[in-house]
Design a protein around this motif. Structure first.
Motif, PDB file in Angstrom:
ATOM      1  N   TYR A   1      -0.500  -0.820  21.937  1.00  0.00           N
ATOM      2  CA  TYR A   1      -0.786   0.635  21.430  1.00  0.00           C
ATOM      3  C   TYR A   1      -1.974   1.760  20.981  1.00  0.00           C
ATOM      4  N   GLN A   2      -1.433   1.999  20.759  1.00  0.00           N
ATOM      5  CA  GLN A   2      -2.512   3.454  20.319  1.00  0.00           C
ATOM      6  C   GLN A   2      -1.246   4.436  19.303  1.00  0.00           C
ATOM      7  N   PRO A   3      -2.257   4.250  18.141  1.00  0.00           N
ATOM      8  CA  PRO A   3      -1.420   5.136  16.558  1.00  0.00           C
ATOM      9  C   PRO A   3      -1.281   6.671  17.231  1.00  0.00           C
ATOM     10  N   GLU A   4      -0.343   6.864  16.287  1.00  0.00           N
ATOM     11  CA  GLU A   4       0.306   8.658  16.552  1.00  0.00           C
ATOM     12  C   GLU A   4      -0.985   9.341  16.415  1.00  0.00           C
ATOM     13  N   PHE A   5      -1.992   9.058  15.182  1.00  0.00           N
ATOM     14  CA  PHE A   5      -2.730   9.634  14.314  1.00  0.00           C
ATOM     15  C   PHE A   5      -3.459   8.662  13.514  1.00  0.00           C
ATOM     16  N   LYS A   6      -4.792   8.394  13.790  1.00  0.00           N
ATOM     17  CA  LYS A   6      -5.722   7.998  13.314  1.00  0.00           C
ATOM     18  C   LYS A   6      -5.534   8.104  11.601  1.00  0.00           C
ATOM     19  N   ALA A   7      -5.451   6.865  11.419  1.00  0.00           N
ATOM     20  CA  ALA A   7      -5.209   7.178   9.246  1.00  0.00           C
ATOM     21  C   ALA A   7      -6.407   7.244   8.373  1.00  0.00           C
ATOM     22  N   PRO A   8      -5.528   8.263   8.225  1.00  0.00           N
ATOM     23  CA  PRO A   8      -6.601   9.765   6.810  1.00  0.00           C
ATOM     24  C   PRO A   8      -7.262   8.386   6.315  1.00  0.00           C
ATOM     25  N   VAL A   9      -8.669   8.647   5.561  1.00  0.00           N
ATOM     26  CA  VAL A   9      -9.792   7.207   4.769  1.00  0.00           C
ATOM     27  C   VAL A   9      -8.787   7.146   3.994  1.00  0.00           C
ATOM     28  N   TRP A  10      -7.985   7.719   3.185  1.00  0.00           N
ATOM     29  CA  TRP A  10      -6.865   7.482   2.286  1.00  0.00           C
ATOM     30  C   TRP A  10      -6.279   6.289   1.933  1.00  0.00           C
ATOM     31  N   GLN A  11      -5.110   6.246   3.087  1.00  0.00           N
ATOM     32  CA  GLN A  11      -4.184   5.518   3.165  1.00  0.00           C
ATOM     33  C   GLN A  11      -5.057   4.027   4.276  1.00  0.00           C
TER      34      GLN A  11
ATOM     35  N   GLY B   1     -16.155  16.046  -0.145  1.00  0.00           N
ATOM     36  CA  GLY B   1     -14.860  15.827  -0.892  1.00  0.00           C
ATOM     37  C   GLY B   1     -14.840  14.536  -1.842  1.00  0.00           C
ATOM     38  N   GLY B   2     -14.669  13.280  -0.774  1.00  0.00           N
ATOM     39  CA  GLY B   2     -14.947  11.985  -1.494  1.00  0.00           C
ATOM     40  C   GLY B   2     -16.051  11.777  -2.188  1.00  0.00           C
ATOM     41  N   PRO B   3     -15.767  10.271  -2.959  1.00  0.00           N
ATOM     42  CA  PRO B   3     -16.484   9.817  -2.749  1.00  0.00           C
ATOM     43  C   PRO B   3     -18.333   9.458  -2.129  1.00  0.00           C
ATOM     44  N   ALA B   4     -18.743   8.725  -2.993  1.00  0.00           N
ATOM     45  CA  ALA B   4     -20.223   9.541  -2.266  1.00  0.00           C
ATOM     46  C   ALA B   4     -21.209   7.910  -2.673  1.00  0.00           C
ATOM     47  N   PHE B   5     -22.084   7.308  -1.335  1.00  0.00           N
ATOM     48  CA  PHE B   5     -22.003   5.537  -1.302  1.00  0.00           C
ATOM     49  C   PHE B   5     -23.620   5.920  -0.773  1.00  0.00           C
ATOM     50  N   LEU B   6     -24.686   4.569  -1.925  1.00  0.00           N
ATOM     51  CA  LEU B   6     -25.567   4.423  -0.852  1.00  0.00           C
ATOM     52  C   LEU B   6     -25.222   3.202  -0.614  1.00  0.00           C
ATOM     53  N   MET B   7     -25.487   2.871   0.799  1.00  0.00           N
ATOM     54  CA  MET B   7     -25.136   1.635   1.356  1.00  0.00           C
ATOM     55  C   MET B   7     -26.667   0.882   1.383  1.00  0.00           C
ATOM     56  N   LEU B   8     -26.914  -0.774   0.681  1.00  0.00           N
ATOM     57  CA  LEU B   8     -27.978  -1.396   1.142  1.00  0.00           C
ATOM     58  C   LEU B   8     -27.626  -2.384   2.101  1.00  0.00           C
ATOM     59  N   LYS B   9     -28.760  -3.696   2.710  1.00  0.00           N
ATOM     60  CA  LYS B   9     -28.521  -4.208   3.069  1.00  0.00           C
ATOM     61  C   LYS B   9     -26.977  -4.844   3.527  1.00  0.00           C
TER      62      LYS B   9
ATOM     63  N   PRO C   1      -9.719  11.996  -1.550  1.00  0.00           N
ATOM     64  CA  PRO C   1      -9.583  13.472  -1.801  1.00  0.00           C
ATOM     65  C   PRO C   1      -8.202  13.125  -1.132  1.00  0.00           C
ATOM     66  N   ARG C   2      -6.871  13.904  -1.763  1.00  0.00           N
ATOM     67  CA  ARG C   2      -5.491  14.173  -1.193  1.00  0.00           C
ATOM     68  C   ARG C   2      -5.028  15.248  -1.610  1.00  0.00           C
ATOM     69  N   SER C   3      -3.638  15.180  -1.171  1.00  0.00           N
ATOM     70  CA  SER C   3      -2.882  16.122  -1.845  1.00  0.00           C
ATOM     71  C   SER C   3      -1.367  16.162  -2.722  1.00  0.00           C
ATOM     72  N   PHE C   4      -1.096  14.279  -3.076  1.00  0.00           N
ATOM     73  CA  PHE C   4      -0.193  14.296  -3.464  1.00  0.00           C
ATOM     74  C   PHE C   4      -0.801  13.219  -4.520  1.00  0.00           C
ATOM     75  N   THR C   5       0.357  12.832  -5.497  1.00  0.00           N
ATOM     76  CA  THR C   5       0.759  12.049  -6.084  1.00  0.00           C
ATOM     77  C   THR C   5       0.839  10.716  -5.507  1.00  0.00           C
ATOM     78  N   PRO C   6      -1.125   9.595  -5.914  1.00  0.00           N
ATOM     79  CA  PRO C   6      -0.388   8.410  -4.766  1.00  0.00           C
ATOM     80  C   PRO C   6      -0.155   7.069  -5.958  1.00  0.00           C
ATOM     81  N   ILE C   7       1.150   6.572  -5.013  1.00  0.00           N
ATOM     82  CA  ILE C   7       1.921   5.709  -5.549  1.00  0.00           C
ATOM     83  C   ILE C   7       0.848   3.633  -4.707  1.00  0.00           C
ATOM     84  N   ASP C   8       1.596   3.095  -6.106  1.00  0.00           N
ATOM     85  CA  ASP C   8       1.026   1.512  -6.079  1.00  0.00           C
ATOM     86  C   ASP C   8       1.640   1.029  -4.851  1.00  0.00           C
ATOM     87  N   HIS C   9       1.503  -0.434  -4.762  1.00  0.00           N
ATOM     88  CA  HIS C   9       1.836  -1.510  -4.093  1.00  0.00           C
ATOM     89  C   HIS C   9       3.069  -1.448  -4.638  1.00  0.00           C
TER      90      HIS C   9
END
Length: 401
Positions: free
Chosen positions: A70-80, A290-298, A334-342
């Motif tokens: 299986y190959q996805p039609e598109f790579k999942a956006p980071v928000w997804q 455009g999104g959150p930034a992180f400093l990643m540790l060990k 970053p997203r161009s819509f209003t997200p919804i919960d589970h």
């Protein structure tokens, strides 16, 4: 009379020669099993264990091959990716499981030094707190799945043979019987989804019943995950990373101390300070500036030993923080819509299914099938086709029942 072109004739001839009918394929699979039996016995597997393991395994599993190809039609956006894993439902369940399993989590932490919230987050992401183990559509015989990959998937044949031999060794150890040796299409097993060789390296019997049972014993499964992290250098009492703000302009690549990052204008969010400024960290921008930034540790790199993905390790860390009482990201993806919960995604899926636009599970996870259904719905009502699981789309579905 219709005549085949030269190319079509050659192609048809190739397919007739190279793709045997199902009965022939099954016979070839049985010949492969006989050949692999010699390999298994040469590696110490008893004839009795082998025969029990392969009882009823008379053909490859086409579902496994479909999943492997299986190959996805598109790579999942980071928000997804993060919306499907770091959700309020997972946070609530993680907190409830923490109360329920507190004595075991304390014992595991004392032995391995791993934060219980991290283990709960892994459990959630890997198997939805064990829920997938009851889903017969995705949980199959590990022996048949791995034999299928070894026999019929050229890309994974070496992996399949290696893991199949390890699975037979697990059976021979007595930790599990052949009926309960089940897992994913690729042989990932139990609550915390270990492939057979990883199980052999890290599995733990912490509940003391004499079996390393990651299928039925949640304490064993969580301790096994902790064993993996501890063995790969987990630093007890330390976190995985920090959400930060970054200044304009170019920043260096590579690893610096938190003190050095701070001098460059990289600050922890909400004005907090770094508790150990001499710790080394790497800057990660998973969605760009455009999104959150992180400093990643060990410990972030240790999480990647579980799954070598920046997104995976970040999702585990973020979910663990919220299970532990944290409030989540200061800066959203970053997203161009209003997200919804589970629960709202589940409602959206039900409404799509009622219109014949979605055939998947009502799981509250907006994967490719859900997004395809949204796109078809948007096209049918004449609005811009985007495919986002948004508040706006949900409201339109409600109006167009």
């Amino acid at each position: 009379m219709y005549r085949l072109s030269g190319f079509r004739f050659l192609l048809l001839s190739f397919l007739l020669v190279c793709v045997p009918p199902a009965s022939a394929a099954d016979e070839q699979f049985q010949q492969w099993v006989k050949s692999f039996r010699k390999t298994a016995l040469a590696n110490g597997i008893s004839p009795q264990v082998f025969e029990r393991a392969f009882a009823g395994v008379d053909s490859p599993d086409q579902w496994v091959l479909d999943k492997a190809g299986y190959q996805p039609e598109f790579k999942a956006p980071v928000w997804q990716y993060f919306d499907n894993r770091v959700q309020q439902r997972a946070v609530r369940m993680g907190r409830a499981k923490k109360k329920e399993l507190q004595p075991w989590l304390n014992k595991i932490q004392q032995r391995y030094g791993v934060n219980p919230n991290i283990l709960l987050a892994i459990w959630s992401i890997e198997s939805s707190f064990g829920a997938i183990l009851d889903n017969e559509t995705v949980i199959r015989s590990v022996v048949r799945s791995l034999a299928t990959l070894a026999y019929a998937d050229p890309k994974r044949s070496k992996f399949g043979r290696q893991q199949l031999l390890a699975a037979l060794q697990i059976l021979q150890s007595g930790d599990v019987d052949e009926k309960h040796l089940v897992g994913s299409w690729a042989g990932a097993m139990g609550h915390t989804q270990f492939i057979p060789t990883s199980y052999q390296a890290y599995a733990v019997d912490i509940d003391g019943d004499g079996k390393r049972d990651i299928w039925n014993s949640v304490p064993d499964a969580l301790a096994t995950a902790a064993s993996l992290l501890s063995s790969n250098g987990w630093r007890s009492g330390e976190t995985w990373g920090y959400e930060v703000t970054i200044p304009k302009g170019k920043l260096p690549a590579g690893t610096l101390t938190l003190r050095e990052w701070e001098k460059l204008g990289v600050k922890r969010v909400n004005g907090r300070t770094f508790p150990r400024p001499d710790d080394k960290a790497e800057l990660k921008l998973l969605a760009g500036r455009g999104g959150p930034a992180f400093l990643m540790l060990k410990n972030f790199s240790v999480l990647k030993r579980y799954n070598n993905s920046d997104r995976y390790a970040t999702a585990v860390g973020l979910l663990a923080d919220q299970i532990g009482g944290g409030k989540g990201l200061v800066r959203d993806w970053p997203r161009s819509f209003t997200p919804i919960d589970h629960a709202e995604v589940q409602e959206l899926q039900k409404l799509l299914k009622a219109r014949g636009l979605y055939a998947g599970e009502i799981d509250g996870k907006a994967g490719s099938g859900t997004r395809r259904g949204i796109q078809q719905f948007e096209k049918s009502i004449g609005v811009e086709v985007q495919g986002y699981p948004s508040e706006e789309v949900l409201e339109q579905l409600r109006q167009h029942r």
